[in-house]
Design an enzyme around this catalytic site. Structure first.
Site, PDB file in Angstrom:
ATOM      1  N   LEU A 298       0.863  -1.168   0.000  1.00  0.00           N
ATOM      2  CA  LEU A 298       0.000   0.000   0.000  1.00  0.00           C
ATOM      3  C   LEU A 298       0.904   1.224   0.000  1.00  0.00           C
ATOM      4  O   LEU A 298       1.954   1.225   0.640  1.00  0.00           O
ATOM      5  CB  LEU A 298      -0.903   0.023   1.242  1.00  0.00           C
ATOM      6  CG  LEU A 298      -1.847  -1.158   1.460  1.00  0.00           C
ATOM      7  CD1 LEU A 298      -2.580  -0.996   2.791  1.00  0.00           C
ATOM      8  CD2 LEU A 298      -2.845  -1.281   0.321  1.00  0.00           C
ATOM      9  N   ASP A 299       0.510   2.271  -0.702  1.00  0.00           N
ATOM     10  CA  ASP A 299       1.279   3.505  -0.658  1.00  0.00           C
ATOM     11  C   ASP A 299       1.438   3.968   0.782  1.00  0.00           C
ATOM     12  O   ASP A 299       0.596   3.694   1.640  1.00  0.00           O
ATOM     13  CB  ASP A 299       0.584   4.608  -1.467  1.00  0.00           C
ATOM     14  CG  ASP A 299       0.667   4.358  -2.967  1.00  0.00           C
ATOM     15  OD1 ASP A 299       1.516   3.558  -3.383  1.00  0.00           O
ATOM     16  OD2 ASP A 299      -0.126   4.974  -3.709  1.00  0.00           O
ATOM     17  N   ARG A 300       2.498   4.710   1.032  1.00  0.00           N
ATOM     18  CA  ARG A 300       2.832   5.094   2.407  1.00  0.00           C
ATOM     19  C   ARG A 300       1.674   5.800   3.109  1.00  0.00           C
ATOM     20  O   ARG A 300       1.412   5.559   4.285  1.00  0.00           O
ATOM     21  CB  ARG A 300       4.079   5.994   2.389  1.00  0.00           C
ATOM     22  CG  ARG A 300       4.654   6.281   3.770  1.00  0.00           C
ATOM     23  CD  ARG A 300       5.955   7.056   3.648  1.00  0.00           C
ATOM     24  NE  ARG A 300       5.744   8.384   3.120  1.00  0.00           N
ATOM     25  CZ  ARG A 300       5.395   9.447   3.844  1.00  0.00           C
ATOM     26  NH1 ARG A 300       5.176   9.312   5.157  1.00  0.00           N
ATOM     27  NH2 ARG A 300       5.244  10.624   3.296  1.00  0.00           N
TER      28      ARG A 300
ATOM     29  N   VAL B  25      -1.506   5.544   2.449  1.00  0.00           N
ATOM     30  CA  VAL B  25      -2.742   4.760   2.412  1.00  0.00           C
ATOM     31  C   VAL B  25      -2.765   3.791   3.587  1.00  0.00           C
ATOM     32  O   VAL B  25      -1.751   3.188   3.924  1.00  0.00           O
ATOM     33  CB  VAL B  25      -2.867   3.994   1.079  1.00  0.00           C
ATOM     34  CG1 VAL B  25      -4.099   3.110   1.068  1.00  0.00           C
ATOM     35  CG2 VAL B  25      -2.895   4.968  -0.089  1.00  0.00           C
TER      36      VAL B  25
END
EC number: 5.4.99.-
Length: 388
Positions: free
Chosen positions: A179-181, A183
């Site tokens: 997951l993106d940082r 998110v």
């Protein structure tokens, strides 16, 4: 440097036959490859990492060949002043093929360069990494926003993997998706290579269904909306753009990769809407840029808020919600010798945070709620912001 060696423990100080901080006899002691509870300092609503010694390793590429060792670092790694690199070469913190070289040394192709330094990681939010399911071969967690999944960039111990190692004695761990940082939400981690391969085969085979929720600006359409727009990621800018392949025309080359996301409105209060997001493909920032493409960007997304959005909405991306704990400025941290030892050559000491760090992250209104495949399904609770 591009490649990194396992870091050493914080207690592994530099030792030498002399007390001179510029001594060339540098030795790493007491190696510890896992994060530990005592590695963290909690201050001002942030989880910090005690600075530690680390050795970056890389090899001379074509662009670097022919430069002096000092020019190489001064030109390619501008985060520190040239005088620092001069001193680091003289004292042996920067070496070529394991040997101390003069500052005028010309580097050659494929030579190994090591840079031994005092590393300061950026802080993250203090939210716990909550374990949801703990099975012999898989663990699922609710990843807080602001924390990377695994070591990358400036982060190593301030990651989900590092925190699980430190606080739950878990390892080795094999994240099977990321997951993106910024998110939050469900993260599935295999506990052995065989289980990791099982998940990856299903993901690569298109057998895994993913569900996210997002809070977007405006009244999202009531009917289900399928967005098919190519995603073109620009690495230098760190953001993606969407392009409708059907409307590009024969004389215009379509950029990016095909991407498809299905959106369904869950609720709306007239100002914001809660939307179920089901990505069919998995491109960089796909959900975020596809929501922007619909005209309903995530309400606090600093990268993809449309320019026509009212300034008040833009401020949402920078502010801390009134109900959240107020964050203390990084400058307010008071150094204590009990927290970490000052390195006389370090360009960050005595500050706890890296030089130039001024961000105050908040949770992006995008949250992973479910992953399901053949014979398995994992879920994550909704976040607090998912109420309208």
């Amino acid at each position: 440097m591009k490649r990194k060696q396992q870091d050493k423990s914080d207690s592994g100080a530099i030792t030498s036959s002399s007390s001179n901080s510029m001594n060339t006899d540098l030795v790493l002691q007491s190696p510890s490859y896992l994060s530990q509870k005592q590695d963290y300092i909690f201050h001002g609503g942030r989880r910090h990492v005690r600075p530690y010694y680390f050795e970056f390793i890389s090899h001379v590429n074509k662009r670097w060949t022919g430069k002096t060792i000092v020019d190489l670092f001064a030109d390619e790694f501008k985060g520190r002043p040239r005088d620092y690199y001069v001193g680091a070469v003289k004292c042996g913190r920067i070496r070529v093929d394991g040997e101390i070289v003069p500052v005028s040394y010309i580097v050659k192709s494929s030579q190994k360069i090591t840079h031994f330094l005092h590393r300061h990681e950026p802080p993250v939010m203090t939210d716990d990494v909550v374990i949801l399911v703990n099975e012999p071969d898989v663990v699922t967690v609710c990843k807080p926003a602001s924390i990377p999944v695994h070591p990358c960039g400036q982060y190593r111990k301030n990651t989900v993997v590092g925190i699980l190692e430190a606080e739950h004695d878990m390892g080795p761990l094999f994240p099977i998706h990321r997951l993106d940082r910024l998110v939050s939400g469900l993260l599935i981690i295999a506990r052995n290579a065989a289980k990791a391969d099982f998940f990856r085969q299903q993901i690569e085979g298109g057998m895994v269904k993913k569900r996210y929720i997002a809070k977007v600006i405006g009244v999202f359409p009531e009917d289900e909306k399928l967005v098919e727009a190519n995603i073109n990621y620009n690495g230098s800018e760190g953001r993606s753009t969407a392009e409708d392949a059907k409307s590009s025309g024969d004389d215009k080359k379509v950029k990016g990769k095909p991407a498809c996301t299905k959106f369904t409105r869950i609720d709306t209060n007239g100002t914001h809407s809660l939307v179920l997001c089901e990505p069919v493909t998995g491109r960089t920032h796909q959900i975020r840029v596809h929501l922007q493409y619909t005209g309903h960007p995530i309400g606090n997304d600093p990268l993809y808020l449309n320019q026509h959005v009212d300034n008040l909405e833009t401020l949402i991306a920078k502010r801390i919600d009134a109900g959240e704990k107020k964050m203390v400025s990084p400058e307010d941290y008071v150094y204590s010798s009990e927290d970490f030892s000052i390195d006389p050559m370090c360009t960050n000491c005595p500050k706890l945070i890296p030089q130039g760090y001024e961000e105050h992250d908040e949770a992006l209104w995008l949250h992973c709620v479910r992953y399901s495949g053949t014979g398995w399904e994992y879920e994550c609770p909704y976040p607090s912001w998912a109420s309208l």
